[in-house]
Motif scaffolding. Structure first.
Motif, PDB file in Angstrom:
ATOM      1  N   GLN A 158      -7.021  -4.104  -3.347  1.00  0.00           N
ATOM      2  CA  GLN A 158      -6.994  -5.327  -1.559  1.00  0.00           C
ATOM      3  C   GLN A 158      -8.416  -5.155  -2.146  1.00  0.00           C
ATOM      4  O   GLN A 158      -9.495  -5.582  -1.416  1.00  0.00           O
ATOM      5  CB  GLN A 158      -6.414  -4.641  -0.413  1.00  0.00           C
ATOM      6  N   THR A 159      -8.936  -3.807  -1.488  1.00  0.00           N
ATOM      7  CA  THR A 159     -10.788  -3.555  -1.356  1.00  0.00           C
ATOM      8  C   THR A 159     -11.257  -3.717  -2.471  1.00  0.00           C
ATOM      9  O   THR A 159     -13.260  -3.797  -2.505  1.00  0.00           O
ATOM     10  CB  THR A 159     -10.907  -2.577  -0.628  1.00  0.00           C
ATOM     11  N   GLY A 160     -11.283  -3.743  -3.677  1.00  0.00           N
ATOM     12  CA  GLY A 160     -11.393  -3.933  -5.360  1.00  0.00           C
ATOM     13  C   GLY A 160     -12.023  -2.491  -5.966  1.00  0.00           C
ATOM     14  O   GLY A 160     -12.742  -2.307  -6.565  1.00  0.00           O
ATOM     15  N   ILE A 161     -11.236  -1.963  -5.511  1.00  0.00           N
ATOM     16  CA  ILE A 161     -11.608  -0.490  -6.041  1.00  0.00           C
ATOM     17  C   ILE A 161     -10.557  -0.955  -7.266  1.00  0.00           C
ATOM     18  O   ILE A 161      -9.063   0.508  -6.697  1.00  0.00           O
ATOM     19  CB  ILE A 161     -11.459   1.354  -5.313  1.00  0.00           C
ATOM     20  N   GLU A 162     -10.533  -0.649  -8.133  1.00  0.00           N
ATOM     21  CA  GLU A 162      -9.256  -1.119  -9.374  1.00  0.00           C
ATOM     22  C   GLU A 162      -9.374   0.721 -10.161  1.00  0.00           C
ATOM     23  O   GLU A 162      -8.665   0.800 -10.423  1.00  0.00           O
ATOM     24  CB  GLU A 162     -10.109  -2.182 -10.220  1.00  0.00           C
TER      25      GLU A 162
ATOM     26  N   SER B 153      -3.200  10.671  -9.539  1.00  0.00           N
ATOM     27  CA  SER B 153      -3.231   9.421  -9.564  1.00  0.00           C
ATOM     28  C   SER B 153      -2.836   9.253  -7.697  1.00  0.00           C
ATOM     29  O   SER B 153      -2.653   9.998  -6.552  1.00  0.00           O
ATOM     30  CB  SER B 153      -2.377   8.119 -10.126  1.00  0.00           C
ATOM     31  N   LEU B 154      -3.261   8.083  -7.324  1.00  0.00           N
ATOM     32  CA  LEU B 154      -2.991   7.793  -6.190  1.00  0.00           C
ATOM     33  C   LEU B 154      -2.203   6.958  -5.815  1.00  0.00           C
ATOM     34  O   LEU B 154      -1.031   7.211  -5.763  1.00  0.00           O
ATOM     35  CB  LEU B 154      -3.803   5.941  -5.622  1.00  0.00           C
ATOM     36  N   GLY B 155      -1.418   7.950  -4.084  1.00  0.00           N
ATOM     37  CA  GLY B 155      -0.331   7.309  -4.240  1.00  0.00           C
ATOM     38  C   GLY B 155       0.108   5.570  -3.684  1.00  0.00           C
ATOM     39  O   GLY B 155      -0.822   4.459  -4.159  1.00  0.00           O
ATOM     40  N   THR B 156       1.590   5.409  -3.769  1.00  0.00           N
ATOM     41  CA  THR B 156       1.739   4.115  -3.319  1.00  0.00           C
ATOM     42  C   THR B 156       0.753   3.748  -2.475  1.00  0.00           C
ATOM     43  O   THR B 156       0.609   2.080  -2.916  1.00  0.00           O
ATOM     44  CB  THR B 156       3.229   3.747  -3.207  1.00  0.00           C
ATOM     45  N   THR B 157       0.587   3.597  -1.629  1.00  0.00           N
ATOM     46  CA  THR B 157      -0.026   2.665   0.003  1.00  0.00           C
ATOM     47  C   THR B 157      -1.461   2.789  -0.802  1.00  0.00           C
ATOM     48  O   THR B 157      -2.005   1.710  -0.591  1.00  0.00           O
ATOM     49  CB  THR B 157       0.455   2.798   0.775  1.00  0.00           C
ATOM     50  N   GLU B 158      -2.418   3.767  -1.029  1.00  0.00           N
ATOM     51  CA  GLU B 158      -3.791   3.742  -1.805  1.00  0.00           C
ATOM     52  C   GLU B 158      -3.938   3.061  -2.677  1.00  0.00           C
ATOM     53  O   GLU B 158      -5.009   2.472  -2.980  1.00  0.00           O
ATOM     54  CB  GLU B 158      -3.695   5.849  -1.570  1.00  0.00           C
ATOM     55  N   THR B 159      -2.702   3.087  -3.691  1.00  0.00           N
ATOM     56  CA  THR B 159      -2.865   1.962  -4.968  1.00  0.00           C
ATOM     57  C   THR B 159      -3.275   0.319  -3.823  1.00  0.00           C
ATOM     58  O   THR B 159      -4.258  -0.068  -4.386  1.00  0.00           O
ATOM     59  CB  THR B 159      -2.042   2.694  -5.386  1.00  0.00           C
ATOM     60  N   TYR B 160      -2.274   0.146  -3.422  1.00  0.00           N
ATOM     61  CA  TYR B 160      -2.313  -1.180  -2.747  1.00  0.00           C
ATOM     62  C   TYR B 160      -3.717  -1.478  -1.924  1.00  0.00           C
ATOM     63  O   TYR B 160      -4.244  -2.736  -2.208  1.00  0.00           O
ATOM     64  CB  TYR B 160      -1.059  -1.901  -1.769  1.00  0.00           C
ATOM     65  N   THR B 161      -3.773  -1.004  -1.294  1.00  0.00           N
ATOM     66  CA  THR B 161      -5.154  -0.778  -0.510  1.00  0.00           C
ATOM     67  C   THR B 161      -6.398  -0.841  -1.352  1.00  0.00           C
ATOM     68  O   THR B 161      -7.434  -1.111  -1.060  1.00  0.00           O
ATOM     69  CB  THR B 161      -5.048   0.532   0.227  1.00  0.00           C
ATOM     70  N   ALA B 162      -6.371   0.125  -2.423  1.00  0.00           N
ATOM     71  CA  ALA B 162      -7.470   0.124  -3.130  1.00  0.00           C
ATOM     72  C   ALA B 162      -7.657  -1.373  -4.175  1.00  0.00           C
ATOM     73  O   ALA B 162      -8.545  -1.658  -4.400  1.00  0.00           O
ATOM     74  CB  ALA B 162      -7.218   1.359  -4.236  1.00  0.00           C
TER      75      ALA B 162
END
Length: 105
Positions: A46-50, A35-44
């Protein structure tokens, strides 16, 4: 490695004066689903990548070609198509590549 992933190359050919999309399996390999890392998850988010997912695969010549031509390839995992938006070697161990994808809806 606990799952299989297929790298599909999608190219266009001109047939009879019209462009035709051609899909063919380029490479099939074992992967580890992460899975994505914590900060990567929040960034994703925010940019609309769910529906983002990370695949860890071995580095080889075919993966180098995928890394160089990301727009031509997509990943097929468990019957779901994933568009690749990043493919980079791991920082500490360049024998592995992390492929970051998002599900196509």
């Amino acid at each position: 490695m606990n799952a299989r992933i297929s790298m599909i190359r999608e190219t266009t050919e001109v047939v009879g004066g019209r462009k035709k999309s051609v899909k063919q399996e380029f490479y099939k390999t074992w992967c580890e689903v992460q899975s994505l890392g914590t900060t990567e998850t929040y960034t994703a988010l925010q940019t609309g990548i769910e529906n983002a997912i990370v695949f860890k695969v071995r580095n080889c010549r075919k993966m180098e070609e995928v890394r160089k031509n990301l727009k031509e390839f997509y990943a097929d995992y468990d019957g779901t198509e994933y568009r690749i938006y990043s493919a980079s070697p791991m920082i500490k161990d360049d024998r592995w590549v992390l492929i970051k994808c998002r599900a196509v809806e």
